[in-house]
Design an enzyme around this catalytic site. Structure first.
Site, PDB file in Angstrom:
ATOM      1  N   ASP A 106       0.853  -1.180   0.000  1.00 38.18           N
ATOM      2  CA  ASP A 106       0.000   0.000   0.000  1.00 38.18           C
ATOM      3  C   ASP A 106       0.891   1.232   0.000  1.00 38.18           C
ATOM      4  O   ASP A 106       1.640   1.474   0.952  1.00 38.18           O
ATOM      5  CB  ASP A 106      -0.893  -0.007   1.245  1.00 38.18           C
ATOM      6  CG  ASP A 106      -2.276   0.537   0.973  1.00 38.18           C
ATOM      7  OD1 ASP A 106      -2.384   1.492   0.199  1.00 38.18           O
ATOM      8  OD2 ASP A 106      -3.250  -0.002   1.532  1.00 38.18           O
ATOM      9  N   ASP A 208      -2.944   4.675  -2.417  1.00 39.38           N
ATOM     10  CA  ASP A 208      -3.975   5.244  -1.562  1.00 39.38           C
ATOM     11  C   ASP A 208      -4.417   6.615  -2.070  1.00 39.38           C
ATOM     12  O   ASP A 208      -3.584   7.444  -2.468  1.00 39.38           O
ATOM     13  CB  ASP A 208      -3.423   5.354  -0.135  1.00 39.38           C
ATOM     14  CG  ASP A 208      -4.440   5.838   0.859  1.00 39.38           C
ATOM     15  OD1 ASP A 208      -5.467   5.162   1.034  1.00 39.38           O
ATOM     16  OD2 ASP A 208      -4.202   6.893   1.478  1.00 39.38           O
ATOM     17  N   GLU A 271      -6.536   3.743  -5.878  1.00 38.04           N
ATOM     18  CA  GLU A 271      -7.772   4.006  -5.143  1.00 38.04           C
ATOM     19  C   GLU A 271      -8.322   5.336  -5.629  1.00 38.04           C
ATOM     20  O   GLU A 271      -7.705   6.396  -5.412  1.00 38.04           O
ATOM     21  CB  GLU A 271      -7.538   4.069  -3.633  1.00 38.04           C
ATOM     22  CG  GLU A 271      -8.850   4.252  -2.874  1.00 38.04           C
ATOM     23  CD  GLU A 271      -8.690   4.651  -1.425  1.00 38.04           C
ATOM     24  OE1 GLU A 271      -9.658   4.498  -0.667  1.00 38.04           O
ATOM     25  OE2 GLU A 271      -7.608   5.120  -1.042  1.00 38.04           O
ATOM     26  N   HIS A 333     -11.266  -2.863   3.776  1.00 37.47           N
ATOM     27  CA  HIS A 333     -11.117  -2.418   5.167  1.00 37.47           C
ATOM     28  C   HIS A 333     -11.864  -1.120   5.443  1.00 37.47           C
ATOM     29  O   HIS A 333     -11.975  -0.705   6.594  1.00 37.47           O
ATOM     30  CB  HIS A 333      -9.630  -2.226   5.481  1.00 37.47           C
ATOM     31  CG  HIS A 333      -9.002  -1.115   4.691  1.00 37.47           C
ATOM     32  ND1 HIS A 333      -8.819  -1.174   3.333  1.00 37.47           N
ATOM     33  CD2 HIS A 333      -8.505   0.093   5.073  1.00 37.47           C
ATOM     34  CE1 HIS A 333      -8.237  -0.064   2.905  1.00 37.47           C
ATOM     35  NE2 HIS A 333      -8.050   0.721   3.944  1.00 37.47           N
ATOM     36  N   ASP A 334     -12.374  -0.462   4.399  1.00 39.61           N
ATOM     37  CA  ASP A 334     -13.083   0.803   4.565  1.00 39.61           C
ATOM     38  C   ASP A 334     -14.592   0.675   4.396  1.00 39.61           C
ATOM     39  O   ASP A 334     -15.306   1.670   4.527  1.00 39.61           O
ATOM     40  CB  ASP A 334     -12.577   1.824   3.535  1.00 39.61           C
ATOM     41  CG  ASP A 334     -11.218   2.397   3.893  1.00 39.61           C
ATOM     42  OD1 ASP A 334     -10.886   2.451   5.092  1.00 39.61           O
ATOM     43  OD2 ASP A 334     -10.486   2.804   2.971  1.00 39.61           O
TER      44      ASP A 334
END
Length: 535
Positions: A106, A208, A271, A333-334
């Site tokens: 990430d 990210d 993302e 995870h979000d």
């Protein structure tokens, strides 16, 4: 509804791959501190490989004060001690590659921790050489923030620094200062970060909040959001017209791509949470290539009904630029857990949808167990987004709870109390309990992944969307002479399968309801993969 072609030529590994996201804090603890780590992940690699996935994406593992659980990076070229060290990372990478898997890290380029040495220097004085590595501005005439931009975590995007008399920008927490991507020194430093990890052998990055990385010149106010209501959270008070998705971002993404391409078949996943037309621009163009896979999150917010989802699939496929490869995401995870949003029966149908659409799917750890909504007691909430804006349902802790491996103490995740509570039914909803069960969600995922590997039509084939009964989505995947018909009932009533007049069903390969034999139709909440041949 029309055929969409995958194109021709040599195919990179990631087009036929399935990516599995691991949240390191919550996968496996090896040292008894209640927090997952790299050695724990290494110990569970046989499980991951046995699922049938092809690549692992790790949420951030870099040194961090953990204000936002690793997305506040204090050193881009190290490993957070609670996860291990560089030797542990190298060992993990070696074991991943030994099993024929790929490893993605990430990359967090929009902001660093305020404890990063770069920011410590930047805030030390107005004339420090690294002052312009971050976004600093004088107060507004009234002494307040320089503009009306709002943080995604709530409140203003600006934090006042009394020592130097200026505000610094933070799109997220005040502990996450935004880097100034208009400064060529920042770009060079981040190139060095990518090069460091590529040299170490990683196979790619998930980038990210890529769309946030550069801001409009002059930092003008954002326009107010006419549709804003308080339950949306403060970040939606204004439209991010000037604080994100600027034209220059594509040059930055192109630089990342050039770096990745210089190492061969390395993958970049971006993302990007934007409307479809804007999302597609991140594939780049002939002059400036973009990331390989701009994450497609739209199924998160799509109404769970057949008409809406089939319509979006058609719209998404039609919007792809020439050579653009699709991708699909249903858990992260979000985001709230799939089974928590839809219930277990439809979570099975969702799994079949995700793993049979054309493109690269990303799975999130624990969804293969059917973990549902997890209630987090008020005294156990850890997510800063929830802490700062309580009662709005913005908390992400429920998606980040530990994996349950068996029915022993702490579900085999740790010998200590985990950093977040386990799901309530962990003693029966765990890997050991589902392993070998014909009816388990885990078994369904393994069978779906095995079918993708054994049937090129599912991994690389073209897709043709078909007309269907109400509540049903139907499409055909085809590669060469192989043709598979997927029929998904998103409703609670039995439905017929509309087999095209020039096709006949020759075999039922998989149902989401394993106790049911195929009778030529769909029962409620059922998905089917059928083999068909021309009549």
């Amino acid at each position: 509804m029309g055929e969409i072609s995958a194109g021709h030529g040599t195919r990179p590994w990631w087009e036929s791959a399935v990516i599995y996201q691991i949240y390191p804090r919550s996968f496996q603890d090896s040292n008894g501190d209640g927090i997952g780590d790299l050695a724990g992940i290494a110990a569970r690699l046989d499980y991951v490989a046995g699922l049938g996935v092809d690549a692992i994406w790790l949420s951030p593992i870099f040194p961090s004060p953990m204000a936002d659980f690793g997305y506040d990076v204090a050193d881009y070229c190290g490993v957070e001690p609670m996860f291990g060290d560089l030797a542990a990372f190298d060992a993990l990478l070696g074991q991943v590659h030994k099993r024929g898997l790929k490893l993605l890290l990430d990359f967090v380029p929009n902001h660093s921790s305020t404890e990063h040495p770069w920011f410590v220097e930047s805030r030390s004085s107005r004339d420090n050489p690294k002052r312009d590595w971050y976004v600093w501005r004088d107060p507004a005439p009234d002494g307040g923030p320089p503009n009306n931009w709002t943080s995604d975590m709530g409140g203003s995007s600006w934090e006042f620094d009394p020592a130097t008399g200026q505000y610094y920008l933070h799109a997220f927490l005040k502990e996450q200062a935004d880097l100034n991507w208009r400064n060529p020194e920042v770009r060079s430093a981040m190139d060095d970060v990518l090069r460091y990890w590529f040299d170490r052998g990683v196979d790619g990055f998930r980038i990210d909040v890529l769309w946030h990385c550069i801001k409009a010149e002059g930092l003008p106010d954002n326009p107010p959001n006419p549709a804003f209501t308080p339950d949306m959270g403060e970040k939606r008070k204004v439209l991010q017209q000037h604080s994100a998705h600027q034209p220059e971002i594509h040059e930055i993404a192109g630089g990342f791509r050039a770096m990745a391409d210089s190492y061969g078949e390395r993958l970049l996943v971006g993302e990007i949470c934007l409307p479809l037309d804007q999302l597609m621009t991140y594939y780049g163009n002939d002059k400036v290539p973009g990331v390989h896979l701009p994450f497609n999150f739209h199924l998160f917010e799509a109404p769970w009904n057949a008409e809406a989802i089939a319509g979006f699939i058609a719209e998404y496929e039609a919007a792809l630029p020439p050579g653009g490869w699709p991708n699909w995401v249903l858990g992260s995870h979000d985001a709230p857990r799939i089974a928590g949003r839809l219930g277990e029966a439809q979570a099975r149908v969702a799994a079949m949808l995700l793993l049979t659409l054309r493109g690269t799917p990303t799975l999130y750890q624990g969804d293969e167990l059917g973990i549902g909504k997890v209630a987090i007691p008020a005294d156990r909430i850890r997510d800063p987004q929830d802490v700062r804006q309580p009662g709005l349902g913005l908390g992400r802790d429920g998606a980040r709870t530990p994996m349950a491996w068996d029915d022993s103490a702490q579900a085999g995740f740790s010998t200590a109390e985990p950093w977040l509570p386990l799901h309530a039914d962990w003693s029966t909803r765990n890997v050991a309990a589902q392993d070998g069960s014909n009816t388990a969600m885990l078994t369904l995922y393994r069978r779906l992944l095995a079918l993708r590997r054994s049937h090129p039509a599912l991994s690389l084939g073209d897709i043709t969307l078909l007309s269907a009964e109400p509540d049903v989505i139907q499409y055909e995947r085809h590669q060469g002479d192989e043709r598979l018909l997927i029929a998904l009932n998103l409703g609670t009533q039995p439905r017929k399968i509309r087999v095209p007049a020039d096709r006949r069903i020759t075999d039922a390969l998989l149902t989401t309801i394993p106790s049911r034999g195929f009778d030529g139709g769909l029962t409620a909440n059922e998905g089917l993969i059928l083999k068909v041949e021309p009549r």
